[in-house]
Each structure stands twice: as structure tokens, then as C-alpha cells.
Design a protein around this motif. Structure first.
Motif, PDB file in Angstrom:
ATOM      1  N   HIS A 152       0.738  -1.205   0.077  1.00  0.00           N
ATOM      2  CA  HIS A 152       0.149  -0.107  -0.150  1.00  0.00           C
ATOM      3  C   HIS A 152       0.865   1.290  -0.086  1.00  0.00           C
ATOM      4  N   LEU A 153       0.554   2.173  -0.934  1.00  0.00           N
ATOM      5  CA  LEU A 153       1.252   3.397  -0.888  1.00  0.00           C
ATOM      6  C   LEU A 153       0.120   4.419  -1.063  1.00  0.00           C
ATOM      7  N   PRO A 154       0.037   4.980   0.319  1.00  0.00           N
ATOM      8  CA  PRO A 154      -0.998   5.903   0.733  1.00  0.00           C
ATOM      9  C   PRO A 154      -1.301   7.341   0.653  1.00  0.00           C
TER      10      PRO A 154
ATOM     11  N   TYR B  27     -15.515  10.943  -2.261  1.00  0.00           N
ATOM     12  CA  TYR B  27     -16.235   9.688  -1.867  1.00  0.00           C
ATOM     13  C   TYR B  27     -15.539   8.649  -1.500  1.00  0.00           C
ATOM     14  N   CYS B  28     -14.145   8.957  -1.266  1.00  0.00           N
ATOM     15  CA  CYS B  28     -13.070   7.836  -0.912  1.00  0.00           C
ATOM     16  C   CYS B  28     -13.051   7.507   0.302  1.00  0.00           C
ATOM     17  N   ASP B  29     -13.311   6.137   0.864  1.00  0.00           N
ATOM     18  CA  ASP B  29     -12.989   5.853   2.479  1.00  0.00           C
ATOM     19  C   ASP B  29     -11.469   4.986   2.218  1.00  0.00           C
ATOM     20  N   PHE B  30     -10.840   5.066   1.146  1.00  0.00           N
ATOM     21  CA  PHE B  30      -9.636   4.130   1.382  1.00  0.00           C
ATOM     22  C   PHE B  30      -8.603   5.056   2.239  1.00  0.00           C
ATOM     23  N   ASN B  31      -7.518   4.011   2.604  1.00  0.00           N
ATOM     24  CA  ASN B  31      -6.466   4.748   3.394  1.00  0.00           C
ATOM     25  C   ASN B  31      -5.546   5.609   2.666  1.00  0.00           C
ATOM     26  N   SER B  32      -6.169   6.883   2.093  1.00  0.00           N
ATOM     27  CA  SER B  32      -5.281   7.770   1.430  1.00  0.00           C
ATOM     28  C   SER B  32      -5.334   9.044   1.832  1.00  0.00           C
ATOM     29  N   HIS B  33      -4.219   9.577   1.886  1.00  0.00           N
ATOM     30  CA  HIS B  33      -3.869  10.927   2.538  1.00  0.00           C
ATOM     31  C   HIS B  33      -3.334  11.951   1.471  1.00  0.00           C
ATOM     32  N   GLU B  34      -4.046  13.183   1.506  1.00  0.00           N
ATOM     33  CA  GLU B  34      -3.495  14.171   0.760  1.00  0.00           C
ATOM     34  C   GLU B  34      -2.201  14.813   0.964  1.00  0.00           C
ATOM     35  N   HIS B  35      -1.253  14.555  -0.167  1.00  0.00           N
ATOM     36  CA  HIS B  35       0.009  15.215  -0.020  1.00  0.00           C
ATOM     37  C   HIS B  35       0.236  16.206  -1.211  1.00  0.00           C
TER      38      HIS B  35
ATOM     39  N   GLY C 167       2.595  -1.928   4.254  1.00  0.00           N
ATOM     40  CA  GLY C 167       2.297  -0.559   4.049  1.00  0.00           C
ATOM     41  C   GLY C 167       1.568  -0.070   4.984  1.00  0.00           C
ATOM     42  N   ALA C 168       1.292   1.015   4.974  1.00  0.00           N
ATOM     43  CA  ALA C 168       0.164   1.959   6.025  1.00  0.00           C
ATOM     44  C   ALA C 168      -1.171   1.236   5.844  1.00  0.00           C
ATOM     45  N   GLY C 169      -1.656   0.604   6.924  1.00  0.00           N
ATOM     46  CA  GLY C 169      -3.008   0.339   7.065  1.00  0.00           C
ATOM     47  C   GLY C 169      -3.338  -1.133   6.188  1.00  0.00           C
ATOM     48  N   ALA C 170      -2.140  -1.578   5.755  1.00  0.00           N
ATOM     49  CA  ALA C 170      -2.437  -2.726   4.802  1.00  0.00           C
ATOM     50  C   ALA C 170      -3.076  -3.797   5.547  1.00  0.00           C
ATOM     51  N   HIS C 171      -3.984  -4.800   5.059  1.00  0.00           N
ATOM     52  CA  HIS C 171      -4.363  -5.890   5.770  1.00  0.00           C
ATOM     53  C   HIS C 171      -3.907  -7.340   5.078  1.00  0.00           C
ATOM     54  N   SER C 172      -3.441  -8.293   6.087  1.00  0.00           N
ATOM     55  CA  SER C 172      -3.164  -9.546   5.710  1.00  0.00           C
ATOM     56  C   SER C 172      -4.312 -10.563   6.130  1.00  0.00           C
ATOM     57  N   LYS C 173      -4.169 -11.778   5.404  1.00  0.00           N
ATOM     58  CA  LYS C 173      -4.641 -13.063   5.794  1.00  0.00           C
ATOM     59  C   LYS C 173      -3.572 -13.847   5.505  1.00  0.00           C
ATOM     60  N   ILE C 174      -3.535 -14.691   6.626  1.00  0.00           N
ATOM     61  CA  ILE C 174      -2.200 -15.639   6.460  1.00  0.00           C
ATOM     62  C   ILE C 174      -2.885 -17.035   7.201  1.00  0.00           C
ATOM     63  N   SER C 175      -2.878 -18.072   6.494  1.00  0.00           N
ATOM     64  CA  SER C 175      -3.315 -19.365   7.125  1.00  0.00           C
ATOM     65  C   SER C 175      -2.192 -20.090   7.593  1.00  0.00           C
TER      66      SER C 175
ATOM     67  N   PHE D 269      -0.186  -0.265  10.888  1.00  0.00           N
ATOM     68  CA  PHE D 269      -0.688   1.321  11.555  1.00  0.00           C
ATOM     69  C   PHE D 269      -1.119   1.692  10.273  1.00  0.00           C
ATOM     70  N   ARG D 270      -2.393   2.692  10.331  1.00  0.00           N
ATOM     71  CA  ARG D 270      -2.887   3.354   9.241  1.00  0.00           C
ATOM     72  C   ARG D 270      -2.443   4.627   8.866  1.00  0.00           C
ATOM     73  N   GLU D 271      -1.669   5.229   9.638  1.00  0.00           N
ATOM     74  CA  GLU D 271      -1.418   6.939   9.541  1.00  0.00           C
ATOM     75  C   GLU D 271       0.135   6.655   8.979  1.00  0.00           C
ATOM     76  N   PRO D 272       0.555   7.501   7.844  1.00  0.00           N
ATOM     77  CA  PRO D 272       1.524   7.032   7.282  1.00  0.00           C
ATOM     78  C   PRO D 272       2.867   7.335   7.971  1.00  0.00           C
ATOM     79  N   ALA D 273       2.918   8.538   8.725  1.00  0.00           N
ATOM     80  CA  ALA D 273       4.243   8.817   9.605  1.00  0.00           C
ATOM     81  C   ALA D 273       4.111   7.986  10.864  1.00  0.00           C
ATOM     82  N   ARG D 274       2.994   7.369  11.319  1.00  0.00           N
ATOM     83  CA  ARG D 274       3.069   6.540  12.464  1.00  0.00           C
ATOM     84  C   ARG D 274       3.500   5.172  11.978  1.00  0.00           C
ATOM     85  N   TYR D 275       2.911   4.834  10.750  1.00  0.00           N
ATOM     86  CA  TYR D 275       3.413   3.583  10.023  1.00  0.00           C
ATOM     87  C   TYR D 275       5.083   3.587   9.851  1.00  0.00           C
ATOM     88  N   MET D 276       5.452   4.641   9.212  1.00  0.00           N
ATOM     89  CA  MET D 276       6.935   4.691   9.054  1.00  0.00           C
ATOM     90  C   MET D 276       7.893   4.300  10.255  1.00  0.00           C
TER      91      MET D 276
END
Ligand SMILES: C[S@@+](CC[C@H](N)C(=O)[O-])C[C@H]1O[C@@H](n2cnc3c(N)ncnc32)[C@H](O)[C@@H]1O
Ligand code: SF4
Length: 425
Positions: free
Chosen positions: A49-51, A59-67, A308-316, A327-334
Motif C-alpha cells: 500500500h502506497l498511501p 467519496y473515498c474511504d480508502f486509506n489515502s492521505h492528501e499530499h 504498507g500503511a493500513g495494509a491488511h493480511s490474511k495468513i493461514s 498502522f494506518r497513518e503514514p508517519a506513524r506507520y513509518m
């Protein structure tokens, strides 16, 4: 788009006590005895994820941040790539020895990253994970002019498939959606993608503010005139916590009602099928051999590591299916990823929810699912869903034989009713 794998709300059984521990300790937790016995592990994909975006769409509720880039405020590409590398390295023990079937670089707007950065990212992934030969590597791109100029360089950097977020070819609709690009840029971007890539996807949305059936017909005709190998077409939804939820389009921009939206989907399906694109999933149309292998793995309840920021995984694992969130917020994630702790949360999927989660994904596919895959990927017997399957068949929502279950046309039209039959008691 990388379709979001669909997860039942509140399906977690064990919200982790502490994910802020060494990977080896987490792994020990994942490997301990549990409520499942999976006979085999499904294919594994990688999502990155590149946020960031130039502007947040209403209309967007994806984990996207204005830059808004400026000389004094550049996108922290190098630091983010370092964080992704640390994130991936910390996650390697969880997927040790598993080959990667597909890679999807999504966002946000990944095409804000330079081709050099994307090349570096792909090199970092290849150095750490065994990719299947011919592995599909998709990059999401917006149709702005400066992004378009980069398409060939992305191909040279190792991207094999481009997914372009066009949404509409109508300037008034693009403006109502708050898009930063216009129709001319969208057309130029699609033309460039079709020359630079052997395969690509167009994202469109329908039931747009004030959209009429003839306007939708014009949009789909324009899209098909480019002979796209793949189309993803989404009904515009008003998501909570978006600007549109707070200030819904009104007056002459009011959203079309459900009956018109149904008619629109009929037109989309008919025109796409006439043009040789078959509807293989609720929102996805493709020519033969151009289906999106990455999304197919989601819909077939495969595994995915999301970094990446806010990314989800499913691992069996042998005895559980684990979901992880970064972590969702890019600075906190980094900050956290660079310190070796990108995970914000993890949880086991409840055994009782696995069948429903499987159906939320698999019944979106025209071809349905193999009963063997159901058993292997959920650890449940076919007998455990026999009653729900019988009811679905009696209502004309599925057809089945000893091997495969397929939703009917009616099942597709009433998909949530069909899926609800598999809710845990
Ligand atoms: C996460 S976006 C990434 C693509 C790129 N950033 C863009 O917007 O062009 C993936 C796709 O999701 C779809 N999408 C986003 N929000 C939506 C909504 N509220 N309703 C329907 N589709 C939506 C759009 O078609 C978009 O292209
Ligand atoms: S460009 Fe795409 S990801 Fe970014 S805000 Fe708009 S819809 Fe969301």
C-alpha cells in the motif's frame, strides 16, 4: 483496483494481547494448537500500500492521505521504501517457504512514486521473496499527465499490469467526483497504457451524481473503444466518514435511484459482453487470459501478506487463519515499521465465521468455487454447509454438482441474500 478482500464485521476471535513483540514470538503464537486443521495452505499474494494522493476524493474511504508536493514538502519516497523493506523483513517468518503468486501495488495513488522508486520496491521484494515465474505485478495509476509520462518506465521497472482509475470520461461527472484529472487526460492515459502494457485494467464507476442512462452508455462506449483487456466497474457508494456522506450530492447532482442503477448495470454487462469482455466477478469483466490473478486469489479465499500503511493480511497456518493490520497513518506507520513493529493489530478469524467469510468472496465469482477449496481453505467439512447449500439451490440462487458450486443469474442479483444463508447460527 485491488479489490478489497471482504471480511465479516466483528469476526475476530482473539484480538492479540500484544503484537509489539519479536516476530519469532508472534510466530510461536500463530503455530500453537488451535481450532482448525488445514490440510493445505492456499496460494499467497503480496499487497503493497502506497498511501498518498494529490487530493482526497469526496467519496473515498480508502486509506489515502492528501499530499501537496512542493520543494519544501516532498513525498518521503525513500523513507517509505525503507519502512516497507523493514515491514517485509519482519513478516518473512510468517510466510516462510511460500511462493508469491501475484503482487499488487495499490493506494492511494502509487503512480505518485517515481519509476526508480517502484523499480527499487520490486527489487526489494524479489530479493526477499520467491516470486512465481511470470508473476503478475500490478500498479495502480491515476490518469494525470505527469503519471502518464511514467507508464513506459513503470513497465521497464518490472510492472506487468497497469490499473488506471478513470472513473468516467465525462468532464462534468469528473468534476462532480472531485477528480484532479479531466476526460482528455483520461483518454490519453488509456491510449498510452494500451501501447505500453500487454494487459491493463480500467476502473470506472456508475450511478454517478446526476448520471442518466444515456450518459452511462456514452461512458461505457468510450471505455470499450480502447479495447481494454479488463474493466472493473463499481456502483458509486456513499461511505461513512467521507465528504459525500456529510454533504451528499443533491438537486441536479442527486444520485440515480436503485432501479436506474440496476438498468445501468444491465447495459454495462450487455455492452461489455458484446465487446468480448465476460463478467467473471460481480464488478469485473475481462477478455480470455486477462483476468486479474491477484483479485482472483482474494475471491478464492487465498492468502495475502499486506505491507504498507493500513495494509491488511490474511495468513493461514496449520491450526488458524490470522488477520493482521498495519498502522494506518503514514508517519506513524513509518516510525513503527522502521523500528520493526509495523503491526497495529492481529486476530484469529473465528472458526464459526470462516464459512461466511469464504462465501462473501467466492460467491462473487461467476464460476463459483470448488467444494474441495472450501474444505481446504476453511478447515470445515462440506457437510457443515449442506443445509445452506440446499436452501440456496431450492431458491434458485446456485447450481451445483459433486465438485463445484456456482451462483445463478438470480444469485448474482440477490448476492447478499445468498451470502446471508451462510451466516453462523
Ligand atoms: C483505492 S482506488 C485507487 C485508484 C486511484 N487512486 C484512483 O482513484 O483512480 C480504487 C478504486 O476504487 C473505486 N472506488 C473508490 N471509492 C469508491 C466508492 N465510494 N464507490 C465505488 N467505487 C469506489 C474507484 O473506482 C477507484 O478507482
Ligand atoms: S485518488 Fe483514488 S485513492 Fe486517492 S482519494 Fe481519490 S479515490 Fe481515493
Amino acid at each position: 483496483m485491488a479489490d478489497i478482500p471482504i471480511v465479516a464485521a466483528g469476526s475476530a476471535e482473539i484480538a492479540s494481547a500484544d503484537v509489539n513483540v519479536e516476530p519469532a514470538q508472534l510466530l510461536a503464537r500463530y503455530l500453537r494448537p488451535g481450532t482448525l486443521n488445514l490440510a493445505a495452505l492456499p496460494p499467497m499474494s503480496l499487497y503493497v500500500h502506497l498511501p498518498w494522493c494529490l487530493r482526497k476524493c469526496p467519496y473515498c474511504d480508502f486509506n489515502s492521505h492528501e499530499h501537496r508536493s512542493s520543494a519544501a514538502n516532498e513525498l518521503p519516497e525513500a523513507r517509505y521504501l525503507d519502512a516497507l523493506r523493514c515491514d517485509l523483513e519482519a513478516a518473512l517468518p510468517f510466510i516462510w517457504g511460500r511462493r508469491i503468486h501475484t503482487v499488487f501495488i495499490g493506494g492511494g495513488t502509487p503512480s505518485l512514486f517515481t519509476p526508480d522508486s517502484i523499480g527499487q520496491l520490486i527489487a526489494d521484494i524479489r530479493a526477499r521473496l520467491p516470486l512465481e515465474p511470470g508473476c503478475e505485478i500490478t500498479l495502480e495509476a491515476n490518469p494525470g499527465t505527469f503519471e502518464r509520462d511514467r507508464f513506459r518506465a513503470y513497465r521497464a521497472a518490472g510492472v506487468t499490469r497497469l490499473s488506471i482509475g478513470v472513473q468516467s470520461f465525462d468532464d462534468a461527472k469528473l468534476a462532480a467526483l472531485g477528480r484532479v484529472h479531466d476526460s482528455a487526460q483520461a483518454r490519453a492515459a488509456v491510449a498510452e497504457a494500451s501501447e505500453a502494457f500487454e494487459t491493463f485494467n480500467l476502473d470506472l464507476m456508475y450511478a454517478l451524481p446526476g448520471q442518466t442512462l444515456p450518459e452511462l452508455e456514452a461512458d461505457i462506449a468510450t471505455a470499450l473503444s480502447f479495447k481494454p483487456p479488463h474493466l472493473s466497474i463499481y456502483h458509486l457508494t456513499i461511505e461513512p466518514n467521507t465528504l459525500f456522506a456529510k454533504h451528499p450530492p443533491a438537486g441536479r447532482l442527486a444520485l440515480p435511484d436503485d432501479d436506474i442503477a440496476f438498468d445501468m448495470l444491465d447495459v454495462i454487462t450487455q455492452r461489455s459482453e458484446d465487446a468480448g469482455l465476460s463478467r467473471y466477478e460481480v464488478s469485473a469483466f475481462a477478455r480470455a487470459a486477462h483476468r486479474c490473478a491477484h483479485n482472483l486469489n482474494y475471491w478464492q479465499f487465498g492468502d495475502y501478506l499486506g505491507i504498507g500503511a493500513g495494509a491488511h493480511s490474511k495468513i493461514s497456518f496449520a491450526h488458524r487463519v490470522v488477520r493482521q493490520t498495519r498502522f494506518r497513518e503514514p508517519a506513524r506507520y513509518m516510525d513503527n515499521a522502521l523500528a520493526g513493529h509495523a503491526l497495529a493489530q492481529d486476530e484469529d478469524v473465528r472458526r464459526a465465521d470462516l464459512a461466511f467469510e469464504f462465501m462473501l468472496n467466492a460467491l462473487r465469482l461467476k464460476g463459483g468455487f470448488a467444494l474441495q477449496d472450501f474444505s481446504e481453505r476453511t478447515g470445515q467439512s462440506v457437510a457443515s454447509i449442506a443445509q445452506a447449500l440446499g436452501e440456496a439451490e431450492a431458491k434458485g440462487l446456485i447450481t451445483r454438482d459433486m465438485v463445484q458450486v456456482r451462483p445463478t443469474e438470480r444469485g448474482f442479483d440477490f448476492l447478499s441474500d445468498l451470502q446471508a444463508l451462510f451466516l453462523p447460527a
